[in-house]
Design an enzyme around this catalytic site. Structure first.
Site, PDB file in Angstrom:
ATOM      1  N   HIS A  17       0.839  -1.202   0.000  1.00 59.61           N
ATOM      2  CA  HIS A  17       0.000   0.000   0.000  1.00 59.61           C
ATOM      3  C   HIS A  17       0.876   1.255   0.000  1.00 59.61           C
ATOM      4  O   HIS A  17       0.638   2.192  -0.772  1.00 59.61           O
ATOM      5  CB  HIS A  17      -0.900   0.046   1.237  1.00 59.61           C
ATOM      6  CG  HIS A  17      -1.906  -1.037   1.332  1.00 59.61           C
ATOM      7  ND1 HIS A  17      -2.116  -1.745   2.504  1.00 59.61           N
ATOM      8  CD2 HIS A  17      -2.783  -1.546   0.445  1.00 59.61           C
ATOM      9  CE1 HIS A  17      -3.067  -2.631   2.323  1.00 59.61           C
ATOM     10  NE2 HIS A  17      -3.494  -2.534   1.075  1.00 59.61           N
ATOM     11  N   LYS A  41     -19.025  -1.532  12.584  1.00 58.56           N
ATOM     12  CA  LYS A  41     -17.705  -1.755  13.184  1.00 58.56           C
ATOM     13  C   LYS A  41     -17.430  -0.761  14.303  1.00 58.56           C
ATOM     14  O   LYS A  41     -17.916   0.356  14.297  1.00 58.56           O
ATOM     15  CB  LYS A  41     -16.615  -1.639  12.118  1.00 58.56           C
ATOM     16  CG  LYS A  41     -16.763  -2.666  11.027  1.00 58.56           C
ATOM     17  CD  LYS A  41     -15.535  -3.463  10.881  1.00 58.56           C
ATOM     18  CE  LYS A  41     -15.802  -4.536   9.835  1.00 58.56           C
ATOM     19  NZ  LYS A  41     -14.663  -5.223   9.434  1.00 58.56           N
ATOM     20  N   ARG A  89      -2.956  -6.565  -8.036  1.00 53.96           N
ATOM     21  CA  ARG A  89      -1.880  -7.558  -7.934  1.00 53.96           C
ATOM     22  C   ARG A  89      -2.137  -8.757  -8.822  1.00 53.96           C
ATOM     23  O   ARG A  89      -1.213  -9.371  -9.326  1.00 53.96           O
ATOM     24  CB  ARG A  89      -1.741  -8.048  -6.485  1.00 53.96           C
ATOM     25  CG  ARG A  89      -1.238  -7.017  -5.512  1.00 53.96           C
ATOM     26  CD  ARG A  89      -1.372  -7.500  -4.083  1.00 53.96           C
ATOM     27  NE  ARG A  89      -2.801  -7.673  -3.835  1.00 53.96           N
ATOM     28  CZ  ARG A  89      -3.330  -8.619  -3.079  1.00 53.96           C
ATOM     29  NH1 ARG A  89      -2.574  -9.474  -2.459  1.00 53.96           N
ATOM     30  NH2 ARG A  89      -4.633  -8.711  -2.925  1.00 53.96           N
ATOM     31  N   SER A 127      -3.094  -7.700   2.981  1.00 51.52           N
ATOM     32  CA  SER A 127      -3.472  -7.532   4.390  1.00 51.52           C
ATOM     33  C   SER A 127      -3.935  -8.858   4.976  1.00 51.52           C
ATOM     34  O   SER A 127      -3.643  -9.168   6.134  1.00 51.52           O
ATOM     35  CB  SER A 127      -4.573  -6.476   4.522  1.00 51.52           C
ATOM     36  OG  SER A 127      -4.093  -5.213   4.148  1.00 51.52           O
TER      37      SER A 127
END
Length: 158
Positions: A17, A41, A89, A127
């Site tokens: 990142h 959250k 990616r 991640s």
């Protein structure tokens, strides 16, 4: 002034990142790293991710880190971004991001999306993999900023 928004969850932010932000900071006058969350959250989780991203990107003077819990296109408008940056990616990443690009075009005509691939040395980092390695108490220090590695070691990210 050209502004690009690099949105994502960045849970956690990793060197791949940071590589994309570094490269975007050369291409654009202003880079906003937008850390997405959802109303379900815990807000402290978002605050921690913002704090860690700020530490990881502190060396870049034209980068701003902000949390958000709205549609990405609405956040892009809020921060004055005419472009969304997405990292790619794999082919799977591209398929998903291309679908999002087309949806965003319908929601916000004129908002462009660009794709950047990470530098070769970061192309395998995700991640999810960082969290998986950390869950087994593996060493993630070569994949993340030292502040992120410390937060993981302290059990703040998992």
């Amino acid at each position: 002034m050209s502004t690009v928004l690099y949105p994502g969850t960045f849970n956690p932010i990793h060197n791949g990142h940071a590589d994309l932000v570094q490269r975007a900071s050369i291409l654009f006058d202003r880079v906003v790293l937008g850390i997405a969350t959802s109303p379900q959250k815990d807000p402290s989780v978002l605050e921690l991710r913002v704090e860690l991203a700020e530490k990881a990107l502190a060396h870049l003077s034209n980068v701003e880190v902000r949390g958000f819990n709205t549609l990405t296109v609405d956040f892009a408008k809020e921060v004055g971004a005419g472009v969304i940056l997405k990292g790619i990616r794999t082919v799977t990443d591209f398929e998903y991001e291309f679908q999002m690009l087309n949806m965003n075009r319908v929601l916000a005509p004129g908002l462009e999306t660009i794709f950047l691939a990470p530098s070769e040395e970061y192309s395998y980092i995700s991640s999810t993999l960082v969290r998986q390695i950390a869950s087994y108490r593996g060493d993630v220090s070569s994949f993340v900023h030292p502040a992120v590695a410390e937060a993981i070691a302290d059990g703040l990210i998992g």
